[in-house]
Design a protein around this motif. Structure first.
Motif, mmCIF file in Angstrom:
data_model
loop_
_atom_site.group_PDB
_atom_site.id
_atom_site.type_symbol
_atom_site.label_atom_id
_atom_site.label_comp_id
_atom_site.label_asym_id
_atom_site.label_seq_id
_atom_site.Cartn_x
_atom_site.Cartn_y
_atom_site.Cartn_z
ATOM 1 N N ASP A 1 0.878 -1.162 0.099
ATOM 2 C CA ASP A 1 0.044 -0.079 0.015
ATOM 3 C C ASP A 1 0.650 1.325 -0.080
ATOM 4 N N THR A 2 0.300 2.429 -0.481
ATOM 5 C CA THR A 2 0.825 3.785 -0.203
ATOM 6 C C THR A 2 -0.065 4.743 0.490
ATOM 7 N N LEU A 3 0.411 5.229 1.560
ATOM 8 C CA LEU A 3 -0.047 6.175 2.242
ATOM 9 C C LEU A 3 0.352 7.788 2.105
ATOM 10 N N ILE A 4 -0.324 8.656 1.481
ATOM 11 C CA ILE A 4 0.095 9.908 1.312
ATOM 12 C C ILE A 4 -0.466 10.752 2.565
ATOM 13 N N PHE A 5 0.604 11.328 3.267
ATOM 14 C CA PHE A 5 0.222 12.206 4.433
ATOM 15 C C PHE A 5 0.505 13.862 4.054
ATOM 16 N N THR A 6 -0.702 14.588 4.203
ATOM 17 C CA THR A 6 -0.454 15.993 4.003
ATOM 18 C C THR A 6 -1.032 16.883 5.432
ATOM 19 N N PHE A 7 -0.435 18.009 5.493
ATOM 20 C CA PHE A 7 -1.200 18.851 6.289
ATOM 21 C C PHE A 7 -2.387 19.844 5.878
ATOM 22 N N THR A 8 -3.206 20.038 6.677
ATOM 23 C CA THR A 8 -4.631 20.484 6.299
ATOM 24 C C THR A 8 -4.841 21.678 7.431
ATOM 25 N N GLU A 9 -5.553 22.522 6.867
ATOM 26 C CA GLU A 9 -6.104 23.548 7.963
ATOM 27 C C GLU A 9 -7.607 23.295 8.282
ATOM 28 N N PRO A 10 -8.058 23.682 9.381
ATOM 29 C CA PRO A 10 -7.349 24.574 10.365
ATOM 30 C C PRO A 10 -6.170 23.882 10.957
ATOM 31 N N GLY A 11 -5.176 24.809 11.258
ATOM 32 C CA GLY A 11 -3.838 24.221 11.829
ATOM 33 C C GLY A 11 -2.732 25.034 10.978
ATOM 34 N N VAL A 12 -1.533 24.744 11.278
ATOM 35 C CA VAL A 12 -0.547 25.396 10.696
ATOM 36 C C VAL A 12 -0.467 25.058 9.555
ATOM 37 N N PRO A 13 -0.424 25.922 8.446
ATOM 38 C CA PRO A 13 -0.410 25.621 6.918
ATOM 39 C C PRO A 13 0.533 24.899 6.484
ATOM 40 N N ALA A 14 0.604 24.020 5.259
ATOM 41 C CA ALA A 14 1.539 23.174 4.963
ATOM 42 C C ALA A 14 2.657 24.065 4.156
ATOM 43 N N SER A 15 3.894 23.583 4.161
ATOM 44 C CA SER A 15 5.118 24.146 3.478
ATOM 45 C C SER A 15 4.717 24.191 2.161
ATOM 46 N N GLN A 16 5.194 24.743 1.316
ATOM 47 C CA GLN A 16 5.381 24.831 -0.075
ATOM 48 C C GLN A 16 6.126 23.794 -0.714
ATOM 49 N N PHE A 17 7.396 23.387 0.003
ATOM 50 C CA PHE A 17 8.277 22.833 -0.416
ATOM 51 C C PHE A 17 8.420 21.176 0.217
ATOM 52 N N ASN A 18 7.677 21.084 1.433
ATOM 53 C CA ASN A 18 7.783 19.781 2.029
ATOM 54 C C ASN A 18 6.452 19.647 2.748
ATOM 55 N N GLY A 19 5.567 19.510 2.085
ATOM 56 C CA GLY A 19 4.156 19.526 2.768
ATOM 57 C C GLY A 19 3.436 18.143 2.767
ATOM 58 N N SER A 20 4.106 17.268 1.814
ATOM 59 C CA SER A 20 3.469 15.863 1.851
ATOM 60 C C SER A 20 4.456 14.883 1.816
ATOM 61 N N TYR A 21 4.098 13.534 2.315
ATOM 62 C CA TYR A 21 4.916 12.611 2.622
ATOM 63 C C TYR A 21 4.272 11.503 2.232
ATOM 64 N N LYS A 22 5.090 10.383 1.548
ATOM 65 C CA LYS A 22 4.545 9.012 0.783
ATOM 66 C C LYS A 22 5.134 8.018 1.586
ATOM 67 N N LEU A 23 4.234 7.189 2.304
ATOM 68 C CA LEU A 23 4.926 6.052 2.852
ATOM 69 C C LEU A 23 4.497 4.631 2.045
ATOM 70 N N LEU A 24 5.434 3.916 1.863
ATOM 71 C CA LEU A 24 5.092 2.469 1.332
ATOM 72 C C LEU A 24 4.968 1.616 2.344
ATOM 73 N N LEU A 25 3.967 0.754 2.294
ATOM 74 C CA LEU A 25 3.502 -0.256 3.593
ATOM 75 C C LEU A 25 3.760 -1.730 2.675
ATOM 76 N N ARG A 26 4.516 -2.440 3.029
ATOM 77 C CA ARG A 26 4.499 -3.988 2.745
ATOM 78 C C ARG A 26 4.879 -4.720 3.932
ATOM 79 N N GLY A 27 4.672 -6.047 3.609
ATOM 80 C CA GLY A 27 4.754 -7.015 4.808
ATOM 81 C C GLY A 27 6.328 -7.842 4.701
ATOM 82 N N PRO A 28 6.481 -8.780 5.602
ATOM 83 C CA PRO A 28 7.439 -9.587 5.338
ATOM 84 C C PRO A 28 7.681 -10.185 4.059
ATOM 85 N N CYS A 29 8.841 -10.567 3.667
ATOM 86 C CA CYS A 29 8.919 -11.042 2.256
ATOM 87 C C CYS A 29 8.045 -12.176 2.023
ATOM 88 N N PHE A 30 7.311 -12.038 0.718
ATOM 89 C CA PHE A 30 6.377 -13.077 0.432
ATOM 90 C C PHE A 30 7.121 -13.824 -0.812
#
Length: 290
Positions: free
Chosen positions: A118-147
């Motif tokens: 799976d792929t998860l994409i993390f972003t900052f949303t308002e209300p709250g501190v607004p996201a950086s224009q240069f580093n405001g998202s993060y992509k995390l790849l999820l996988r299990g043990p070797c299959f």
């Protein structure tokens, strides 16, 4: 030289007064932004029930008050929070005087034991501190043990320097074999071409891999001429006649080989003979390892 320098400074004071001082009445502090601290993503291997991944978050300026970061997670692959993963919280409070904290992701092990990714994409949303224009998202790849059903044929190409073999009861090795080519024939089958089997001038041999059942992975071959001089093993009568190989017949147990994509190992089983003449009843087993 020191006197000259002093005179220049003094002249500046006399003729220009405070005009020699550097001032900038337009100086402004950039607005505070939320950031993933320079990281754009990572891979998280879900290998135990308690494994987790911490993702660092922060703000670009310190403050005398607490700040709130609101984080939204989306998944283009269909991962569902609470089913495939959990978060410690989707809101992070950065305490006054601090600029860094983290959120924690925990994958559900049962969801990733059969090759799911799976792929998860993390972003900052308002209300709250607004996201950086240069580093405001993060992509995390999820996988299990070797299959073992997750087979990349191209990853199998290369040298296998720790190859050992047994023909009947006669061991030999270690020596080097090589996978020189691969070919995908379906989603769960393919072929490999292996060079230097027998370590005696044989032609490369082609084998079929089948991982339709990941728990019962099979390596088979069709009967083929192996090359070399079979007289080296079967006596001078057969000098100049190439070796031949064939699958292990039912009368000898119909043994087939196997392989492990996770361990990078391959086991080949066959019978050896004289091309156009016949085959030895002994099983020839080749264990290939990197």
């Amino acid at each position: 030289m020191k006197n000259i320098a002093y005179s220049l400074v003094l002249a500046c004071v006399v003729f220009f007064g405070t005009g020699c001082e550097k001032t900038n009445d337009n100086l402004s502090i950039p607005p505070e932004q939320a950031t993933f601290l320079g990281a754009t993503g990572d891979t998280y291997f879900v290998t135990t029930p308690n494994s987790s991944k911490k993702i660092a978050v922060g703000v670009t300026t310190a403050s005398a008050t607490d700040r709130t970061l609101n984080i939204t997670v989306t998944s283009p692959t269909g991962a569902v929070q609470g089913t495939h993963y959990t978060l410690t919280s989707s809101t992070v409070t950065i305490p006054a005087g601090k600029v860094v904290d983290s959120i924690e992701v925990r994958g559900v092990l049962a969801q990733y034991q059969t090759g799911r990714k799976d792929t998860l994409i993390f972003t900052f949303t308002e209300p709250g501190v607004p996201a950086s224009q240069f580093n405001g998202s993060y992509k995390l790849l999820l996988r299990g043990p070797c299959f073992e059903g997750d087979v990349d044929l191209n990853a199998m190409i290369g040298n296998y320097n720790n190859t050992n073999e047994t023909w009947g009861t006669s061991p030999y090795g270690p020596y080097q074999t090589r996978i020189t080519a691969v070919n995908s024939t379906s989603a769960t089958t393919g072929t490999i071409t292996v060079a230097n089997i027998f370590d005696s001038g044989w032609n490369p041999l082609v084998f079929t891999l089948d991982w339709t059942d990941p728990a019962n992975r099979r390596v088979t071959l069709a009967a083929q001429v192996a090359g070399g001089n079979s007289g080296d093993s079967f006596g001078a009568t057969y000098n100049g006649i190439p070796y031949a190989v064939r699958p292990v017949p039912a009368s000898a147990g119909s043994l087939v080989g196997t392989f492990s994509a996770c361990n990078g190992t391959i086991t080949l089983r066959m019978q050896i003979g004289v091309s156009g003449v016949g085959f030895s009843g002994d099983i020839y087993t080749v264990n290939m390892a990197r």
